[in-house]
Design a protein around this motif. Structure first.
Motif, PDB file in Angstrom:
ATOM      1  N   LEU A 142       0.814  -1.221   0.000  1.00  0.00           N
ATOM      2  CA  LEU A 142       0.000   0.000   0.000  1.00  0.00           C
ATOM      3  C   LEU A 142       0.846   1.268   0.000  1.00  0.00           C
ATOM      4  CD1 LEU A 142      -2.702  -1.049   2.634  1.00  0.00           C
ATOM      5  CD2 LEU A 142      -2.860  -1.165   0.135  1.00  0.00           C
ATOM      6  N   GLY A 143       2.157   1.111   0.213  1.00  0.00           N
ATOM      7  CA  GLY A 143       3.027   2.289   0.237  1.00  0.00           C
ATOM      8  C   GLY A 143       2.809   3.160   1.455  1.00  0.00           C
ATOM      9  N   ILE A 160      -0.415  -0.795  10.895  1.00  0.00           N
ATOM     10  CA  ILE A 160      -1.004  -0.650   9.563  1.00  0.00           C
ATOM     11  C   ILE A 160      -2.320   0.121   9.650  1.00  0.00           C
ATOM     12  CG2 ILE A 160      -2.081  -1.920   7.659  1.00  0.00           C
ATOM     13  CD1 ILE A 160       0.022  -4.108   8.092  1.00  0.00           C
ATOM     14  N   GLY A 161      -3.135  -0.228  10.641  1.00  0.00           N
ATOM     15  CA  GLY A 161      -4.409   0.454  10.793  1.00  0.00           C
ATOM     16  C   GLY A 161      -4.257   1.936  11.074  1.00  0.00           C
ATOM     17  N   VAL A 162      -3.295   2.294  11.903  1.00  0.00           N
ATOM     18  CA  VAL A 162      -3.073   3.691  12.257  1.00  0.00           C
ATOM     19  C   VAL A 162      -2.610   4.502  11.050  1.00  0.00           C
ATOM     20  CG1 VAL A 162      -1.598   5.224  13.627  1.00  0.00           C
ATOM     21  CG2 VAL A 162      -2.633   3.207  14.696  1.00  0.00           C
ATOM     22  N   SER A 171       2.060   3.392  -5.372  1.00  0.00           N
ATOM     23  CA  SER A 171       2.592   2.119  -4.866  1.00  0.00           C
ATOM     24  C   SER A 171       1.606   0.989  -5.111  1.00  0.00           C
ATOM     25  CB  SER A 171       2.890   2.228  -3.367  1.00  0.00           C
ATOM     26  OG  SER A 171       3.926   3.150  -3.117  1.00  0.00           O
ATOM     27  N   ILE A 172       0.340   1.269  -4.885  1.00  0.00           N
ATOM     28  CA  ILE A 172      -0.683   0.234  -5.077  1.00  0.00           C
ATOM     29  C   ILE A 172      -0.744  -0.175  -6.546  1.00  0.00           C
ATOM     30  CG2 ILE A 172      -3.163  -0.234  -4.964  1.00  0.00           C
ATOM     31  CD1 ILE A 172      -3.287   1.683  -2.566  1.00  0.00           C
ATOM     32  N   SER A 343       7.265  -1.509  -3.376  1.00  0.00           N
ATOM     33  CA  SER A 343       5.912  -2.045  -3.558  1.00  0.00           C
ATOM     34  C   SER A 343       5.883  -3.161  -4.603  1.00  0.00           C
ATOM     35  CB  SER A 343       4.947  -0.926  -3.963  1.00  0.00           C
ATOM     36  OG  SER A 343       5.391  -0.284  -5.152  1.00  0.00           O
ATOM     37  N   ALA A 344       6.869  -3.192  -5.501  1.00  0.00           N
ATOM     38  CA  ALA A 344       6.929  -4.272  -6.490  1.00  0.00           C
ATOM     39  C   ALA A 344       7.470  -5.565  -5.875  1.00  0.00           C
ATOM     40  CB  ALA A 344       7.801  -3.856  -7.677  1.00  0.00           C
TER      41      ALA A 344
END
Length: 588
Positions: A142-143, A160-162, A171-172, A343-344
């Motif tokens: 998700l970058g 991650i949630g924060v 990135s996605i 991200s890749a």
């Protein structure tokens, strides 16, 4: 000479096949090596160095013709935890210590012991590692920005949630391109190195359209040097060795399991047979040497080994060529690798995690709802929410407890009497009106050990106020006896002797007999009271009981009882009857 016999049939034809297979696997290994290193918390080039050094040495000194070694996904949670807690230098030392332990395991021929690790434990921690790897790549996919990696799964999920609001659409998009190429390539062109093609495609798109808008290897870790790894000996001390012993043991154990599993897969694909102890030695040599060049711990890589075989490899030379190919690509193309987006890399590891999860075996075992299902679930949950060390220790502990319980439940003691219609004895012949008050015959089944001691005591009837004069134990179905079981027998002998009775044993197997001899119980019972066949023991029991107590008895438990009840002489002995009916196979 035998060691190098694997190369003795090398020809130009086989060399060409190994060259092709080694090059293909080398190309595949590059993105995996970098991805595994990054996920383990170290620089990407260290994964490449591991691929080169460990890959060559495992092929040269290992016990499988087709094994490809290098960094693997199974090590990611362990190595990240060690690097985070102890630092990179200590990670190298732990890897070297693990190598020494692997060599010792091979020299002491302990390779076969790895096969005794229960399947629910291996599937449980493998699935747990897969979950850890997969979720660990979400932030890169998700970058997300400002992410701090933790050892705790829950803390990482909270992180991650924060930071979810910092997701980078570039990135996605880059990750999605790589993932699509990898999945489509695996489905429609399985012989093509899909991970490398996906990485290149995503990197090109990112460079053309998203330049400067997402994190790359170079911007995060610095440029990858296109030079040979430098030789460096970590500083050793007893304090460090003592500190890192537990992590080293864990690395060695997991490395042994992974490498031998990979070798078994190779055997199944080729019909060959690996040398497990030599494989451990080869893995140990590789793990001692790789840290000297900055490499992280390595083991046999199942997917790369399978690719090596499918690509036509015929000897360990393909593994050596695979390492050489990685070295050549490093020297020629390292600067370009610095432009690869992080991200890749994420989809590649996500696919690796999905493939290693053993989800079908996991669900099948879980649906059984047996003790194995409990072991699987506990090992999996502890791997995810605690750590791999705790998971394996608890999983193995549970497996041992359940094994002992199952073996104890397999133990059975039943009172039996001869069946006049056959040459056998059975419990169906015993009833309230058909029994012998002077002779008790018992069939003991299953191992008589500490896990079955309570069942033996409960199922072996007490002597009571009018104990039998003779007890015959049929032990032909007791494959194993330990000192606890021997103690049960000793107590039975003592109780019988205290009441004026005696114990006769028939059909005892070799291991229980040898233990009784070593403990002295054999002599205490008396060698003359051990019989090969039950019929001989019954004859002795009938001779030993006081005949006056048989007068008027109406139980008729034995063929001889009619004559004894009437005060007459004993007819043809029981053993002779058994032998006459069954020939040489008299009942035991």
């Amino acid at each position: 000479m035998a060691r190098w016999g694997r190369y003795s049939d090398c020809t130009w034809s086989t060399l060409r096949k190994d060259l092709v297979a080694g090059t293909i696997v080398g190309v595949i290994a590059i993105p995996l090596g970098m991805a595994f290193a990054i996920a383990s918390g170290v620089k990407p080039e260290y994964g490449i160095y591991t691929t080169i050094v460990a890959g060559v040495l495992i092929s040269l000194f290992g016990g499988s013709r087709f094994q490809i070694g290098g960094p693997t996904g199974a090590f990611i949670p362990i190595l990240f935890a060690i690097a985070a807690e102890y630092g990179y230098e200590n990670l190298l030392i732990a890897g070297m210590m693990a190598g020494v332990l692997l060599i010792l395991m091979g020299l002491f021929r302990l390779g076969v012991l790895i096969q005794f690790i229960p399947k629910p434990v291996t599937i449980g921690f493998t699935a747990g590692i897969a979950v850890t790897i997969f979720t660990g790549q979400i932030a890169s996919f998700l970058g997300l920005k400002g992410i701090v990696r933790h050892e705790s799964f829950v803390a990482n999920m909270r992180e991650i949630g924060v930071h979810l609001h910092t997701a980078n659409p570039y990135s996605i998009a880059t990750a999605a391109i790589c993932l699509a190429v990898v999945l489509l390539g695996a489905r429609y062109a399985p012989k093509v190195p899909a991970s490398l093609i996906g990485l290149i495609a995503a990197s090109i798109v990112a460079a053309l359209f998203f330049s400067g808008k997402l994190a790359t290897i170079g911007s995060t870790y610095g440029a990858i040097p296109n030079t040979l790894p430098s030789f460096h000996v970590p500083v050793l001390s007893w304090d460090r060795i003592h500190l890192l012993l537990r992590p080293a043991l864990l690395i060695a154990m997991l490395g042994a399991i992974e490498s031998l599993l990979s070798a078994v897969v190779a055997d199944g694909m080729t019909g060959s047979r690996h040398d497990s102890n030599r494989e451990l030695i080869g893995q140990g040599i590789a793990n001692v040497a790789a840290p000297l060049f900055g490499g992280i711990p390595a083991t046999g890589a199942i997917a790369r080994t399978a690719t090596n075989i499918r690509s036509g490899a015929v000897s360990p030379l393909s593994g050596v060529i695979h390492g050489a190919a990685v070295l050549l690509i490093l020297l020629l193309f390292a600067p370009w690798a610095s432009n690869i987006p992080l991200s890749a890399m994420a989809p590649i590891l996500m696919v690796v995690a999905w493939n290693m999860s053993e989800r079908r075996s996991f669900l099948r075992l879980l649906k059984l709802r047996t003790g194995d299902s409990l072991i699987l679930a506990v090992t999996f949950l502890l791997t995810v929410f605690a750590d791999l060390t705790t998971a394996v220790e608890v999983g193995l502990g549970l497996a041992v407890v359940l094994f002992v319980k199952r073996m104890g439940e397999a133990h059975l003691v039943s009172k039996v009497l001869p069946d006049p219609e056959s040459v056998k004895v059975g419990p169906h012949m015993v009833s309230e009106d058909h029994d012998c008050p002077q002779i008790g015959i018992y069939t003991v089944e299953g191992p008589l050990f500490f896990g079955a001691a309570y069942r033996f005591e409960r199922t072996m009837p007490g002597l009571g106020p009018e104990p039998p004069g003779v007890v015959v134990l049929r032990m032909s179905r007791v494959p194993f006896l330990d000192t606890t079981g021997e103690g049960n027998l000793a107590k039975l002998v003592a109780d019988l002797e205290a009441s004026g009775g005696r114990l006769l044993v028939s059909g005892i197997q070799q291991q229980p007999l040898e233990l009784l001899r070593r403990t002295g119980l054999y002599d205490a019972i008396g060698s003359s009271r051990f019989y090969e066949h039950t019929g001989d023991a019954i004859d002795e029991a009938l001779r030993a009981i006081p005949k006056e107590r048989c007068a008027g008895c109406r139980h008729a438990a034995f063929r001889e009882c009619t004559a004894l009840s009437a005060g007459k002489a004993i007819p043809q002995p029981a053993a002779a009857v058994f032998k006459a009916r069954a020939g040489a196979g008299a009942v035991r």
